[in-house]
Design an enzyme around this catalytic site. Structure first.
Site, mmCIF file in Angstrom:
data_model
loop_
_atom_site.group_PDB
_atom_site.id
_atom_site.type_symbol
_atom_site.label_atom_id
_atom_site.label_comp_id
_atom_site.label_asym_id
_atom_site.label_seq_id
_atom_site.Cartn_x
_atom_site.Cartn_y
_atom_site.Cartn_z
ATOM 1 N N ASP A 122 0.945 -29.625 -15.639
ATOM 2 C CA ASP A 122 2.039 -30.317 -14.972
ATOM 3 C C ASP A 122 1.532 -30.534 -13.553
ATOM 4 O O ASP A 122 0.642 -29.826 -13.098
ATOM 5 C CB ASP A 122 3.273 -29.410 -15.000
ATOM 6 C CG ASP A 122 4.361 -29.916 -14.085
ATOM 7 O OD1 ASP A 122 4.659 -31.113 -14.146
ATOM 8 O OD2 ASP A 122 4.887 -29.103 -13.303
ATOM 9 N N CYS B 189 0.842 -1.197 0.000
ATOM 10 C CA CYS B 189 0.000 0.000 0.000
ATOM 11 C C CYS B 189 0.873 1.240 0.000
ATOM 12 O O CYS B 189 2.092 1.166 0.002
ATOM 13 C CB CYS B 189 -0.893 0.015 1.223
ATOM 14 S SG CYS B 189 0.061 0.180 2.723
ATOM 15 N N CYS C 144 3.612 1.990 2.707
ATOM 16 C CA CYS C 144 4.948 1.416 2.552
ATOM 17 C C CYS C 144 5.904 2.445 1.967
ATOM 18 O O CYS C 144 7.084 2.470 2.282
ATOM 19 C CB CYS C 144 4.906 0.218 1.606
ATOM 20 S SG CYS C 144 3.810 -1.071 2.155
#
Lengths: 710, 54
Positions: A419, A10, A13
């Protein structure tokens, strides 16, 4: 220095990081780009070093890695800038010429006199000519390149249209005609540039995320120098014959032979096999495998050009070559479009001169106006507009596209091949039967696990949301971790290390044949066995079920052992599965499917999947995949869930429908406009309205996709 | 209609001012991070802080 930073969630930060770094002595500037998650730091080398900056970020709770902007991304950057400059110039010209054109239109309807109109036209020409030559460069260049290679693309009719319109307008101005097309030509350029810019922006955003992921897992190895010191060096600096240290929990970066030490190796990313292989002195280890328990000293046999990697690369190249070059929808449309339009213009010219006996100059005006009105404005926007909207939708669902035409190929898929290891299953092992173990015990074990770099330890710490590790935790290589907890000795590690009765271990192995075990003992209490397994992704059963219900044929191709694959296939309800496959076998199976007329989506993550990813009609790969596989896949999906796979197939189908709709809208527009132009009724006002009208309609039609899902 | 002699250059001149403004913002990198810019408004580091926290 540029850093790619992980863990930014966000805006808060941003200030945490910037302030936190500026508090370091010697850091003069720190600026985080919230769009690309890159951090630019300036510092004085005398006061602080790069390591300190990265450590400081780690203290703040972010992982960072030096980002080396490649030559390619610098070129991209320059290209984007050029497009934006062209857009600015075209926008300026459009606005100013419109100002003059509207006056002329109004004047033509009322009482404008000839000289004033000519003045307005000449001023328009003065703006339009430099603007077209400046802003049209991207199209002219691309068209020239195509023509030189004896091909045509969308830019050829665009360039012809633009040049002719400009020429005709000047010609008409010199003839003192009441009408000129300067406004149409610059407006067309502006719309086209906008489409191209949006398209490029989409690809750039995807690439920057992918590059960040790559930088965070930068490939280095710990080289053991002759004097015994260990240094972290880039892989490119390691030659065969060097000695490297592989700590427990690290990925082996090179192919080599174990010189010293013993451990278990997890080869799942390379072969797809989930059981750990014990290695000792003299055993071969391969790049990309994970060292699970003990430290190894490895004599390098190949670093950057590995034997195993070579094999994969060879297959990859062959697969990429064999992949028939996909003709994009837009190119197919352009190929059909250009000859039709140019023939129509020619016939118009001949019709007016030969049949009707019109002067050549007047007939030319009519013929060129046919070209102008059919200039593929809507056609050029039809596909990019949808691609941009769809890539935005996919981005929100955690799917990053490498190429725009992947959407078209995804829409054509009828078979999905998975896979198993790391794709259908989670990339990291998960705790089994966690609910059966008392919470305090789990919490204590989790705290100890935080001190370990062992993959199972990491998984345990993750599963228990454990707090900080005890301070005196000590890791005993190949055995486990021990520390004082609440005044009593606690141990986490191999069953023997914790004193578990071998019979109890055997009973557990019988019950959970595919699991790996960790034991935990606290003080004198009875030791606990914790079982881990690479479980299926949380929503795998649901997603596979949904795909089957939607009519897709599902198949599993795995390199893992037969029992493990059979179990997963049974849990998912998939009847078609193959186990123990090598990369070449996977390709052979894909070829067989292709020969049966199926369009295959391959979803895989391992090194062994990379060639198959390149060979399939279209491919997806989780972001945890090895670098090579990510590069081979058409798109990458984020997160622990499989839902993005189903979402991307569904969105791609809707997108493909919208693209076809848009192409039809363009065709219908031309069906209406061309006859009007052929009979010579097109005025600049009609041309301008028709052009912007059709562009806006196709753009709105693309945006409709977004509304449907909002 | 003589007024056009003044009006047209003025109109084009104003347009050019806008164009050069755009080119300048482009060169100054104002479009590099559209996401961060809107949040930076809220941060107060450009104000003179009366009491230093650290």
């Amino acid at each position: 220095m540029d850093l790619a930073v992980e863990g930014i969630t966000c805006a808060a930060c941003m200030s945490t990081i910037e302030h936190g770094l500026k508090a370091l002595p010697g850091v003069t500037a720190a600026r985080l780009n919230l769009t690309t998650h890159r951090l630019a730091v300036d510092w004085t080398p005398a006061a602080v070093d790069a390591g300190q900056v990265v450590r400081r970020l780690e203290e703040l709770g972010y992982r960072a890695h030096p980002f080396d902007p490649g030559r390619r991304s610098a070129e991209e950057e320059a290209e984007t800038r050029e497009l934006m400059r062209c857009m600015g110039a075209a926008g300026f010209a459009t606005m100013n010429i419109m100002l003059l054109s509207v006056s002329v239109w109004a004047g033509n309807a009322t009482d404008i006199d000839g000289p004033t109109r000519d003045l307005f036209h000449w001023v328009s020409a003065l703006i339009a000519v430099p603007a077209v030559f400046y802003s049209g460069r991207p199209f002219f260049r691309s068209a020239l390149r195509a023509l030189r290679a004896y091909r045509t693309n969308m830019d050829v009719p665009i360039s012809i249209g633009i040049t002719l319109t400009l020429g005709l307008s000047i010609f008409e101005t010199m003839r003192h005609a009441p009408e000129a097309y300067f406004d149409s030509v610059v407006m067309l350029l502006f719309f086209l540039l906008t489409g191209r810019f949006l398209d490029q922006n989409m690809r750039r955003r995807t690439r920057s995320v992918a590059e960040n992921v790559a930088a965070l897992r930068a490939e280095t190895a710990s080289r053991i120098l002759p004097d015994g010191a260990v240094r972290e060096v880039p892989l490119s600096k390691i030659d065969p014959g060097a000695l490297v240290l592989v700590r427990p929990g690290e990925r082996v970066a090179v192919d080599g032979v174990v010189e010293d030490g013993g451990s278990e190796i997890d080869q799942s990313l390379v072969t797809g096999e989930t059981t750990h292989v014990p290695v000792a002195k003299g055993a071969r280890v391969y790049a990309g495998t994970l060292n699970v328990s003990g430290a190894l000293r490895v004599r390098v046999t190949a670093a950057t050009e590995g034997t195993l990697l070579d094999e994969v690369n060879r297959l990859l190249e062959a697969a990429a070559q064999a992949k028939s070059r996909y003709m994009r929808l837009a190119d197919r449309a352009a190929r059909a479009y250009a000859p039709v339009v140019h023939t129509a213009a020619l016939l118009t010219f001949l019709g007016w001169t030969v049949v009707k006996g019109l002067p050549v100059a007047d007939a030319l005006v009519v013929a060129v106006s046919v070209l102008i009105i059919t200039c593929p404005c809507a056609l050029a926007l039809a596909i990019p507009a949808v691609q941009v909207v769809v890539s935005g939708l996919l981005f929100k669902r955690g799917v990053l596209l490498h190429s725009g035409d992947a959407i078209e190929r995804l829409a054509a898929v009828d078979t999905v091949v998975f896979d198993k290891t790391g794709t259908l299953t989670l990339p990291a092992p998960a705790l089994l039967d966690g609910a059966a173990i008392p919470t305090p015990v789990l919490k204590a074990a989790g705290r100890l696990a935080r001190a370990s770099r062992h993959p199972l330890g990491l998984a345990l710490a993750e599963a228990t949301h454990a707090a900080a590790p005890p301070e005196d935790a000590r890791e005993i290589p190949g055995q486990g971790v021990e520390a004082m907890l609440d005044g009593e000795m606690a141990r986490l590690g191999s069953p023997a290390f914790c004193g578990v009765d071998p019979a109890a271990v055997e009973a557990m192995v019988e019950r959970r044949p595919n699991a790996s075990f960790v034991a935990f003992r606290h003080g004198t209490a009875e030791p606990v066995l914790l079982a881990f397994e690479q479980g299926l992704r949380a929503d795998a059963v649901e997603v596979v079920g949904r795909l089957k219900a939607a009519g897709y044929r599902i198949e599993i191709l795995s390199g893992d052992r037969e029992e493990a694959v059979a179990e997963a296939a049974a849990a998912l309800g998939v009847a078609d599965w193959r186990a123990g496959l090598k990369p070449a076998d996977k390709i052979a199976r894909l070829d067989a499917l292709k020969a049966e007329g199926h369009r295959v989506l391959m979803v895989g993550d391992g090194l062994n999947d990379a060639p198959a990813l390149a060979a399939a009609h279209v491919s997806l790969s989780p972001v945890t995949a090895v670098h090579l596989s990510q590069a081979a896949a058409d798109a990458v999906f984020l997160g622990d869930r499989l839902a993005p796979v189903a979402a991307s197939l569904k969105i791609a189908r809707a997108a493909r429908a919208a693209m076809v709709e848009n192409l039809w809208i363009s065709v219908i527009y031309n069906l209406i406009a061309v006859p009007v132009a052929v009979v010579g009724l097109v005025t600049p006002l009609i041309a301008a309205l028709a052009m912007s009208g059709s562009s806006i309609i196709v753009t709105l039609n693309a945006l409709r996709l977004r509304l449907k899902r909002a | 209609m003589d007024v056009l002699i003044y009006l047209i250059p003025i109109a084009i001149g104003l347009g050019l001012v806008g164009l050069f403004g755009f080119m300048w913002t482009l060169k100054a990198g104002q479009y590099d991070d559209l996401e961060g810019a809107k949040w930076r408004i809220l941060s107060d580091d450009d104000l003179p802080s009366p009491a230093k926290k650290d």
